[in-house]
Design an enzyme around this catalytic site. Sequence first.
Site, PDB file in Angstrom:
ATOM      1  N   SER A  16     -26.978 -54.616  10.076  1.00 58.01           N
ATOM      2  CA  SER A  16     -25.551 -54.292  10.117  1.00 58.01           C
ATOM      3  C   SER A  16     -24.783 -55.159  11.116  1.00 58.01           C
ATOM      4  CB  SER A  16     -25.372 -52.825  10.491  1.00 58.01           C
ATOM      5  OG  SER A  16     -26.032 -52.014   9.557  1.00 58.01           O
ATOM      6  N   GLU A  36     -33.306 -63.989   8.571  1.00 55.58           N
ATOM      7  CA  GLU A  36     -33.794 -62.627   8.331  1.00 55.58           C
ATOM      8  C   GLU A  36     -35.214 -62.748   7.794  1.00 55.58           C
ATOM      9  OE1 GLU A  36     -32.986 -59.246   8.748  1.00 55.58           O
ATOM     10  OE2 GLU A  36     -35.011 -59.151   7.907  1.00 55.58           O
ATOM     11  N   CYS A  44     -30.398 -50.018   8.202  1.00 56.86           N
ATOM     12  CA  CYS A  44     -29.456 -49.095   7.559  1.00 56.86           C
ATOM     13  C   CYS A  44     -29.583 -49.132   6.042  1.00 56.86           C
ATOM     14  CB  CYS A  44     -28.029 -49.429   7.984  1.00 56.86           C
ATOM     15  SG  CYS A  44     -26.804 -48.488   7.077  1.00 56.86           S
ATOM     16  N   CYS A  49     -30.190 -45.367   6.880  1.00 56.10           N
ATOM     17  CA  CYS A  49     -29.050 -44.536   6.466  1.00 56.10           C
ATOM     18  C   CYS A  49     -28.892 -44.391   4.955  1.00 56.10           C
ATOM     19  CB  CYS A  49     -27.737 -45.135   6.992  1.00 56.10           C
ATOM     20  SG  CYS A  49     -27.843 -45.842   8.626  1.00 56.10           S
ATOM     21  N   LYS A  52     -31.968 -42.884   2.990  1.00 59.12           N
ATOM     22  CA  LYS A  52     -32.094 -41.515   3.537  1.00 59.12           C
ATOM     23  C   LYS A  52     -31.024 -40.603   2.951  1.00 59.12           C
ATOM     24  CE  LYS A  52     -29.562 -40.351   6.493  1.00 59.12           C
ATOM     25  NZ  LYS A  52     -29.536 -40.644   7.899  1.00 59.12           N
ATOM     26  N   ALA A 116     -37.234 -66.064  13.125  1.00 55.37           N
ATOM     27  CA  ALA A 116     -36.686 -67.026  14.082  1.00 55.37           C
ATOM     28  C   ALA A 116     -36.996 -66.557  15.496  1.00 55.37           C
ATOM     29  CB  ALA A 116     -35.178 -67.138  13.899  1.00 55.37           C
ATOM     30  N   GLY A 178     -40.979 -34.433  16.147  1.00 56.94           N
ATOM     31  CA  GLY A 178     -39.810 -34.979  16.829  1.00 56.94           C
ATOM     32  C   GLY A 178     -38.648 -34.018  16.694  1.00 56.94           C
ATOM     33  N   TYR A 181     -32.507 -37.163  15.486  1.00 52.78           N
ATOM     34  CA  TYR A 181     -31.838 -37.334  14.186  1.00 52.78           C
ATOM     35  C   TYR A 181     -32.853 -37.458  13.039  1.00 52.78           C
ATOM     36  CZ  TYR A 181     -27.218 -38.923  16.028  1.00 52.78           C
ATOM     37  OH  TYR A 181     -25.985 -39.037  16.618  1.00 52.78           O
ATOM     38  N   ILE A 182     -33.826 -38.364  13.228  1.00 49.01           N
ATOM     39  CA  ILE A 182     -34.687 -38.723  12.101  1.00 49.01           C
ATOM     40  C   ILE A 182     -35.601 -37.563  11.714  1.00 49.01           C
ATOM     41  CG2 ILE A 182     -36.511 -40.308  11.352  1.00 49.01           C
ATOM     42  CD1 ILE A 182     -35.151 -42.514  12.930  1.00 49.01           C
ATOM     43  N   VAL A 184     -35.135 -34.363  12.269  1.00 45.44           N
ATOM     44  CA  VAL A 184     -34.323 -33.268  11.731  1.00 45.44           C
ATOM     45  C   VAL A 184     -33.889 -33.577  10.298  1.00 45.44           C
ATOM     46  CG1 VAL A 184     -32.033 -32.196  11.965  1.00 45.44           C
ATOM     47  CG2 VAL A 184     -33.556 -32.350  13.946  1.00 45.44           C
ATOM     48  N   GLU A 185     -33.464 -34.811  10.075  1.00 47.55           N
ATOM     49  CA  GLU A 185     -32.984 -35.153   8.733  1.00 47.55           C
ATOM     50  C   GLU A 185     -34.123 -35.129   7.713  1.00 47.55           C
ATOM     51  OE1 GLU A 185     -29.018 -37.747   9.848  1.00 47.55           O
ATOM     52  OE2 GLU A 185     -30.807 -38.840   9.246  1.00 47.55           O
ATOM     53  N   THR A 313     -25.333 -47.381  13.099  1.00 49.96           N
ATOM     54  CA  THR A 313     -24.858 -48.502  12.275  1.00 49.96           C
ATOM     55  C   THR A 313     -23.397 -48.879  12.544  1.00 49.96           C
ATOM     56  OG1 THR A 313     -26.446 -48.058  10.542  1.00 49.96           O
ATOM     57  CG2 THR A 313     -24.423 -49.192   9.870  1.00 49.96           C
ATOM     58  N   HIS A 438      -5.673 -24.757   2.495  1.00 54.18           N
ATOM     59  CA  HIS A 438      -6.264 -23.465   2.171  1.00 54.18           C
ATOM     60  C   HIS A 438      -6.657 -23.369   0.706  1.00 54.18           C
ATOM     61  CE1 HIS A 438      -6.966 -19.229   2.763  1.00 54.18           C
ATOM     62  NE2 HIS A 438      -6.267 -18.979   1.678  1.00 54.18           N
ATOM     63  N   GLU A 443     -10.078 -25.591   7.523  1.00 57.31           N
ATOM     64  CA  GLU A 443      -8.802 -25.069   8.027  1.00 57.31           C
ATOM     65  C   GLU A 443      -9.003 -24.285   9.326  1.00 57.31           C
ATOM     66  OE1 GLU A 443      -6.853 -21.768   5.787  1.00 57.31           O
ATOM     67  OE2 GLU A 443      -8.633 -21.831   4.520  1.00 57.31           O
TER      68      GLU A 443
HETATM   69  P1  NDP Z   1     -34.356 -39.910  18.998  1.00 57.66           P
HETATM   70  O1  NDP Z   1     -34.485 -40.697  20.226  1.00 57.66           O
HETATM   71  O2  NDP Z   1     -33.039 -39.412  18.543  1.00 57.66           O
HETATM   72  O3  NDP Z   1     -35.323 -38.643  19.066  1.00 57.66           O
HETATM   73  C1  NDP Z   1     -36.652 -38.771  19.405  1.00 57.66           C
HETATM   74  C2  NDP Z   1     -37.249 -37.394  19.414  1.00 57.66           C
HETATM   75  O4  NDP Z   1     -38.644 -37.487  19.620  1.00 57.66           O
HETATM   76  C3  NDP Z   1     -36.701 -36.512  20.512  1.00 57.66           C
HETATM   77  O5  NDP Z   1     -36.584 -35.202  20.026  1.00 57.66           O
HETATM   78  C4  NDP Z   1     -37.773 -36.602  21.596  1.00 57.66           C
HETATM   79  O6  NDP Z   1     -37.874 -35.425  22.358  1.00 57.66           O
HETATM   80  C5  NDP Z   1     -39.026 -36.742  20.769  1.00 57.66           C
HETATM   81  N1  NDP Z   1     -40.073 -37.483  21.452  1.00 57.66           N
HETATM   82  C6  NDP Z   1     -39.965 -38.670  22.081  1.00 57.66           C
HETATM   83  N2  NDP Z   1     -41.162 -39.067  22.552  1.00 57.66           N
HETATM   84  C7  NDP Z   1     -42.045 -38.105  22.221  1.00 57.66           C
HETATM   85  C8  NDP Z   1     -43.423 -37.921  22.428  1.00 57.66           C
HETATM   86  N3  NDP Z   1     -44.145 -38.831  23.069  1.00 57.66           N
HETATM   87  N4  NDP Z   1     -43.993 -36.803  21.955  1.00 57.66           N
HETATM   88  C9  NDP Z   1     -43.291 -35.871  21.293  1.00 57.66           C
HETATM   89  N5  NDP Z   1     -41.964 -35.991  21.041  1.00 57.66           N
HETATM   90  C10 NDP Z   1     -41.353 -37.095  21.507  1.00 57.66           C
HETATM   91  O7  NDP Z   1     -35.042 -40.823  17.896  1.00 57.66           O
HETATM   92  P2  NDP Z   1     -35.024 -40.823  16.331  1.00 57.66           P
HETATM   93  O8  NDP Z   1     -36.273 -41.543  16.005  1.00 57.66           O
HETATM   94  O9  NDP Z   1     -34.819 -39.471  15.757  1.00 57.66           O
HETATM   95  O10 NDP Z   1     -33.742 -41.682  15.996  1.00 57.66           O
HETATM   96  C11 NDP Z   1     -33.564 -42.965  16.564  1.00 57.66           C
HETATM   97  C12 NDP Z   1     -32.100 -43.333  16.583  1.00 57.66           C
HETATM   98  O11 NDP Z   1     -31.659 -43.603  15.258  1.00 57.66           O
HETATM   99  C13 NDP Z   1     -31.210 -42.234  17.115  1.00 57.66           C
HETATM  100  O12 NDP Z   1     -30.951 -42.430  18.465  1.00 57.66           O
HETATM  101  C14 NDP Z   1     -29.971 -42.331  16.291  1.00 57.66           C
HETATM  102  O13 NDP Z   1     -28.991 -42.970  17.067  1.00 57.66           O
HETATM  103  C15 NDP Z   1     -30.328 -43.196  15.115  1.00 57.66           C
HETATM  104  N6  NDP Z   1     -30.174 -42.445  13.868  1.00 57.66           N
HETATM  105  C16 NDP Z   1     -28.942 -41.992  13.491  1.00 57.66           C
HETATM  106  C17 NDP Z   1     -28.783 -41.265  12.330  1.00 57.66           C
HETATM  107  C18 NDP Z   1     -27.437 -40.757  11.961  1.00 57.66           C
HETATM  108  O14 NDP Z   1     -26.440 -41.261  12.467  1.00 57.66           O
HETATM  109  N7  NDP Z   1     -27.330 -39.741  11.097  1.00 57.66           N
HETATM  110  C19 NDP Z   1     -29.899 -40.985  11.448  1.00 57.66           C
HETATM  111  C20 NDP Z   1     -31.157 -41.482  11.946  1.00 57.66           C
HETATM  112  C21 NDP Z   1     -31.257 -42.189  13.097  1.00 57.66           C
HETATM  113  P3  NDP Z   1     -36.957 -35.154  23.652  1.00 57.66           P
HETATM  114  O15 NDP Z   1     -35.636 -34.740  23.142  1.00 57.66           O
HETATM  115  O16 NDP Z   1     -37.700 -34.084  24.358  1.00 57.66           O
HETATM  116  O17 NDP Z   1     -36.928 -36.442  24.399  1.00 57.66           O
END
Ligand code: NDP
Length: 461
Positions: A16, A36, A44, A49, A52, A116, A178, A181-182, A184-185, A313, A438, A443
């Site tokens: 990006s 590249e 992305c 993104c 996903k 590169a 974890g 973001y990733i 959870v998504e 991104t 509405h 709202e």
């Molecule tokens: P994050 O840094 O957001 O989260 C990493 C998670 O892993 C945290 O919950 C962290 O816990 C946990 N963790 C880290 N190290 C360990 C470990 N050794 N053992 C167990 N748990 C661990 O990374 P992601 O990979 O989820 O995402 C990377 C980036 O990508 C994000 O920062 C985000 O900016 C971007 N992204 C954005 C999206 C969006 O805009 N919708 C979608 C996907 C990615 P703790 O909290 O305790 O440190």
Amino acid sequence: MSSAYDVDLFVIGGGSGGVRAARIASGYGAKVMLAEEYRVGGTCVIRGCVPKKLMVYAGRFADEFEDAAGFGWTVENARFDWSVLKQRRDAEVTRLEGIYDTNLIRAGVEIVPERAVIEDPHTIRLLGSNRTVRAERILIAVGAHPVKEPAVPGIELAITSNQVFELETLPERILVIGGGYIAVEFAGVFAALGSRTTLLHRGDRLLRGFDDEVRDALAEAYGRRMDLRLGRTLARIDRRDGGLCARLDDGAEIFCDQVLVATGRRPNVAGLGLHKVGIETDSIGAIPVDAYSQTPVPSIYAVGDVTNRANLTPVAIREGHAFADTVYGGKPSCVDHRLIPTAVFSTPEIGIVGHTEAAAREIYGKIDVYKSRFRPMKATLSGREERILMKVLVDCATDRVVGVHIFGHDAGEVIQAVGIAVTMGATKADFDRTIAVHPTAAEELVTMRVPEVTKHPVGVG
Ligand code: NDP
């Protein structure tokens, strides 16, 4: 450009940030080459993104089919076919990749499909053809990669988000590790598509850094949708009975077909040649830059995830654009990283802009919290047990809205529009004089009148 150089700008990385910088710089008349090593589009478009979000859409049909019954529909034999989704998703990614390629070429950028590396402040070596290119400036936009952590026995059996897009079948059972973001998504996606999903996170709440009430609302919703294990860590992974067995620190065993680790990402700086130019990275490998994305080496700049500022991104795109404006357009610009609207594509979704309640209290002292937690109108007939949460945080001294947090359907779409108002410095009075649309869920944002209230509106009016 003096004749000492082959190009004005050499961009390493076609994601990006790199693509945007290359196109804009070329538009200003610079001679630009972009390398590249994999596929133009970067994380992305190729493995982030875009694919996903297509999977998020796929998962959400499950809710729609369930909800439809309450509105009189009978949906029979609804079945999901992973291979159809994979094939169509991959085709779309390839289409977008082609568009990225075409746009670069149309803009006059020369694309070199090779790795590169940096030889000196003005020299790039292309490893495929082993030729060198002399560039007046170099832009590093190489992004980041997912890590396989924690480093426990058997972690090599786990996959990362990159491999999710290569899976040929939908795992019947998946463990996602974890709480960012990733994780959870993808936990949301797999649960919705029908995988028996466990989400394991070491902390006691998901999404560190988000507003606590949003985190609680997410945990409540995810607790209904999957096996959510908080405050636990992974001890080891073994192959067992044709699948995998993950053992946790409390001795529990989780049997699954895939373990997805989403425990963070690290900048792609290995082997890039930074040591040759004296650029020292931080503890996770991020390249230090100033507000104009310039590294300590004046001819070398860096944008996007490799700088670990805000790894999103749209931020990388802005940084790339600002770099080109500054260096080639005569318009010095830097990106304001303080106010970034963002969304998490969980189901339900999260959309935020500005500070969390805790941060706002710390920064502004006295704040008013307007809060609404309600059952969306659609749920009255669908019967779905889910609540929307909306919070508007107001700095009492100035009446300015300093944070908006939404947990609920389409939160990402809503927060994009709210983000404009908050970026402009909207006050609560501005929100109040905005006429409601509405009946919508959004709202609520303009009808909350009393701080700290909990209401249960269902489209009355
Ligand atoms: P994050 O840094 O957001 O989260 C990493 C998670 O892993 C945290 O919950 C962290 O816990 C946990 N963790 C880290 N190290 C360990 C470990 N050794 N053992 C167990 N748990 C661990 O990374 P992601 O990979 O989820 O995402 C990377 C980036 O990508 C994000 O920062 C985000 O900016 C971007 N992204 C954005 C999206 C969006 O805009 N919708 C979608 C996907 C990615 P703790 O909290 O305790 O440190």
